[in-house]
Design a protein around this motif. Structure first.
Motif, mmCIF file in Angstrom:
data_model
loop_
_atom_site.group_PDB
_atom_site.id
_atom_site.type_symbol
_atom_site.label_atom_id
_atom_site.label_comp_id
_atom_site.label_asym_id
_atom_site.label_seq_id
_atom_site.Cartn_x
_atom_site.Cartn_y
_atom_site.Cartn_z
ATOM 1 N N THR A 93 0.606 -1.339 0.000
ATOM 2 C CA THR A 93 -0.047 0.421 -0.493
ATOM 3 C C THR A 93 1.187 1.467 0.281
ATOM 4 O OG1 THR A 93 -0.105 -0.044 2.164
ATOM 5 C CG2 THR A 93 -2.349 -1.280 1.092
ATOM 6 N N SER A 122 -3.066 -5.803 7.439
ATOM 7 C CA SER A 122 -3.918 -5.731 6.923
ATOM 8 C C SER A 122 -5.046 -5.238 7.402
ATOM 9 C CB SER A 122 -3.991 -6.896 6.029
ATOM 10 O OG SER A 122 -2.606 -7.190 5.862
ATOM 11 N N ARG A 133 -8.530 -1.454 0.668
ATOM 12 C CA ARG A 133 -9.268 -2.200 1.067
ATOM 13 C C ARG A 133 -8.690 -3.267 -0.031
ATOM 14 N NH1 ARG A 133 -11.879 -5.712 3.878
ATOM 15 N NH2 ARG A 133 -14.083 -7.127 2.936
ATOM 16 N N PRO A 134 -9.673 -2.274 -1.136
ATOM 17 C CA PRO A 134 -9.734 -3.439 -2.987
ATOM 18 C C PRO A 134 -7.958 -4.165 -2.700
ATOM 19 C CG PRO A 134 -10.745 -1.251 -2.895
ATOM 20 C CD PRO A 134 -9.831 -1.291 -1.439
ATOM 21 N N ILE A 135 -6.715 -2.828 -2.727
ATOM 22 C CA ILE A 135 -5.535 -3.959 -2.707
ATOM 23 C C ILE A 135 -4.747 -5.131 -2.136
ATOM 24 C CG2 ILE A 135 -3.086 -2.437 -2.840
ATOM 25 C CD1 ILE A 135 -4.641 -0.156 -3.150
ATOM 26 N N LYS A 137 -7.210 -6.819 -0.576
ATOM 27 C CA LYS A 137 -8.223 -7.910 -0.856
ATOM 28 C C LYS A 137 -7.439 -8.944 -2.006
ATOM 29 C CE LYS A 137 -12.260 -9.236 -0.868
ATOM 30 N NZ LYS A 137 -12.590 -10.697 0.549
ATOM 31 N N LYS A 138 -6.430 -7.765 -3.336
ATOM 32 C CA LYS A 138 -6.739 -8.560 -4.571
ATOM 33 C C LYS A 138 -4.933 -9.362 -4.084
ATOM 34 C CE LYS A 138 -5.494 -7.464 -9.154
ATOM 35 N NZ LYS A 138 -5.085 -5.807 -9.968
ATOM 36 N N VAL A 139 -4.173 -8.661 -3.085
ATOM 37 C CA VAL A 139 -2.926 -9.640 -2.945
ATOM 38 C C VAL A 139 -3.434 -10.951 -1.751
ATOM 39 C CG1 VAL A 139 -1.676 -7.603 -3.495
ATOM 40 C CG2 VAL A 139 -2.077 -8.254 -1.391
ATOM 41 N N GLY A 140 -4.713 -10.688 -1.093
ATOM 42 C CA GLY A 140 -4.838 -11.647 -0.156
ATOM 43 C C GLY A 140 -4.324 -11.720 1.045
ATOM 44 N N THR A 143 -7.618 -12.178 3.541
ATOM 45 C CA THR A 143 -8.257 -13.399 4.163
ATOM 46 C C THR A 143 -7.227 -14.139 4.801
ATOM 47 O OG1 THR A 143 -8.469 -13.283 2.007
ATOM 48 C CG2 THR A 143 -9.437 -15.905 3.221
#
Length: 168
Positions: A93, A122, A133-135, A137-140, A143
């Motif tokens: 980020t 995170s 958040r989208p950045i 979430k995209k790299v996992g 989760t």
């Protein structure tokens, strides 16, 4: 049948273009930007988990100090690989050195604890700056890694390994 019946998804009266219908639906579906969650001390809290480790993480603006269970991050996580795992959310980020982290970790080993702290960092970053958040979430990184050690079964040496076979 008459043309007077309209559904709720139909465009406004007199405007029968497809573009108007799409625009009307887009206005309804557009997400509302989330508000940052910051407490009265200027911190953001999140809980991270990995294997059996649970990390309670607070982040606040600062110069990149890491405190884990009352000790510095370099002392607690002595291996460079573990420190690299902790810095991943900030590198993704572009926030390296902008936040101080205070966390308490319980359970598991050092690798699981480092993963739990990364998960907590995170989540806290996503709560503090919702546009990140989208950045993340995209790299996992938001989760939770649900892989845990399989339990030992009766009649087995370990979870799946059988006892050694003896011919005689």
């Amino acid at each position: 049948m008459t043309d007077e019946t309209q559904t709720t998804d139909a465009p406004a009266e007199g405007d029968t273009t497809i573009a108007a219908a799409v625009a009307a639906r887009a206005e309804v579906v557009a997400p509302v930007p989330a508000e940052p969650k910051i407490d009265e001390h200027g911190r953001t809290y999140a809980t991270g988990k990995r294997k059996d480790a649970v990390a309670r993480v607070w982040i606040k603006p600062g110069n990149g100090q890491l405190t884990v269970n009352g000790r510095t991050g370099e002392v607690y996580f002595a291996r460079p690989v573990l420190r690299m795992v902790l810095s991943q959310p900030f590198q993704v980020t572009d926030r390296l050195g902008q936040y101080d982290i205070v966390c308490t970790v319980t359970g598991g080993g050092l690798s699981g604890q480092a993963g739990a702290v990364r998960h907590g960092i995170s989540k806290a970053l996503a709560l503090r700056e919702p546009e990140l958040r989208p950045i993340l979430k995209k790299v996992g990184m938001l989760t939770r890694d649900s892989r845990v050690v399989e339990r030992k079964k009766y009649g087995r040496a370990k979870a799946r390994r059988s006892f050694q076979f003896s011919k005689r």
